[in-house]
Write a protein that holds these residues in place. Structure first.
Motif, PDB file in Angstrom:
ATOM      1  N   ALA A  59     -45.961 114.046 130.278  1.00  0.00           N
ATOM      2  CA  ALA A  59     -45.178 114.398 131.138  1.00  0.00           C
ATOM      3  C   ALA A  59     -44.703 115.795 131.295  1.00  0.00           C
ATOM      4  N   GLY A  60     -44.668 116.383 130.040  1.00  0.00           N
ATOM      5  CA  GLY A  60     -44.492 117.980 130.158  1.00  0.00           C
ATOM      6  C   GLY A  60     -45.429 118.718 131.058  1.00  0.00           C
ATOM      7  N   LEU A  61     -46.640 118.291 130.473  1.00  0.00           N
ATOM      8  CA  LEU A  61     -47.979 119.160 131.262  1.00  0.00           C
ATOM      9  C   LEU A  61     -47.965 118.708 132.662  1.00  0.00           C
ATOM     10  N   LEU A  62     -47.663 117.475 132.955  1.00  0.00           N
ATOM     11  CA  LEU A  62     -47.674 117.314 134.459  1.00  0.00           C
ATOM     12  C   LEU A  62     -46.556 118.125 135.255  1.00  0.00           C
ATOM     13  N   LEU A  63     -45.517 118.145 134.535  1.00  0.00           N
ATOM     14  CA  LEU A  63     -44.349 119.093 135.164  1.00  0.00           C
ATOM     15  C   LEU A  63     -44.636 120.408 135.199  1.00  0.00           C
ATOM     16  N   LEU A  64     -45.510 121.172 134.249  1.00  0.00           N
ATOM     17  CA  LEU A  64     -45.910 122.410 134.023  1.00  0.00           C
ATOM     18  C   LEU A  64     -46.943 122.786 135.535  1.00  0.00           C
ATOM     19  N   VAL A  65     -47.674 121.636 135.774  1.00  0.00           N
ATOM     20  CA  VAL A  65     -48.299 121.587 136.885  1.00  0.00           C
ATOM     21  C   VAL A  65     -47.575 121.889 138.208  1.00  0.00           C
TER      22      VAL A  65
END
Length: 210
Positions: free
Chosen positions: A96-102
């Protein structure tokens, strides 16, 4: 670590150019630029205008450099987040965190492509997404790393930095200190996620697994 993952880490390290070019563009100003009062966006203003925020002229001769820098940083952040997945634990918080970084990176690119004075609506929309979403992304990826023995300290630093950034965002929204401290709160709210990407891009590839 394969080539895609290594490329993602390199892209995150390249986000550092954002901070270098802040100082470069600021140095071209003829009027004093204040990190306490001036908005970050003033460095990318495409025209000269009288600012009520700082009670002086905003005129950024190298505004194009800022725009390119912010757009590049956003794209590097987003693309890097898609590629560095193997460096993080295979847990929901990391995904989830990596998706939000995108999302954060793409929003920052919108900010860079739309100066505050000529495309105000899109500029504000990008900033409104990039800052809080970036803080949540930093918190989640930090918590994911904090669950591992190897990266516990780094993860705690990330999670703690995200909380500090969120508090600064709240202070900025509440206008604590008024215009005199707007720039300070904005920087404390916006910078940590970019620094987090740089630190992770340098540190995580040092060991192939988490």
């Amino acid at each position: 670590m394969d080539g895609r993952t290594r490329l993602g880490a390199v892209l995150w390290v390249l986000v550092a150019q954002y901070f270098v070019l802040l100082f470069v563009v600021e140095a071209r100003w003829e009027v004093p630029y204040s990190w306490l009062r001036n908005a970050i966006s003033d460095l990318g203003a495409a025209t000269c205008f009288q600012s009520d925020q700082v009670d002086r002229w905003v005129c950024s001769p190298w505004h194009v450099v800022s725009g390119v820098s912010w757009t590049l940083a956003g794209l590097c952040l987003a693309a890097g987040a898609l590629l560095v997945r193997p460096l993080f634990p295979d847990v929901r918080t990391a995904r989830a965190g990596l998706l939000l970084l995108v999302v954060t990176g793409l929003a920052l690119a919108v900010v860079g492509l739309n100066p505050e004075d000529t495309s105000r609506a899109l500029h504000i929309a990008g900033a409104v997404v990039a800052i809080p979403v970036g803080e949540v992304a930093m918190l989640l990826t930090g918590l994911a790393l904090a669950r591992t023995a190897r990266w516990r300290l780094l993860g705690r630093i990330g999670a703690g930095g995200a909380i500090v950034a969120a508090v600064a965002l709240a202070l900025m929204a509440a206008q604590v200190g008024g215009p005199a401290l707007f720039g300070l709160w904005e920087r404390i709210a916006a910078f940590p996620v970019l620094l987090w990407a740089v630190v992770c891009g340098v540190a995580l590839p040092a060991r192939p697994t988490v």
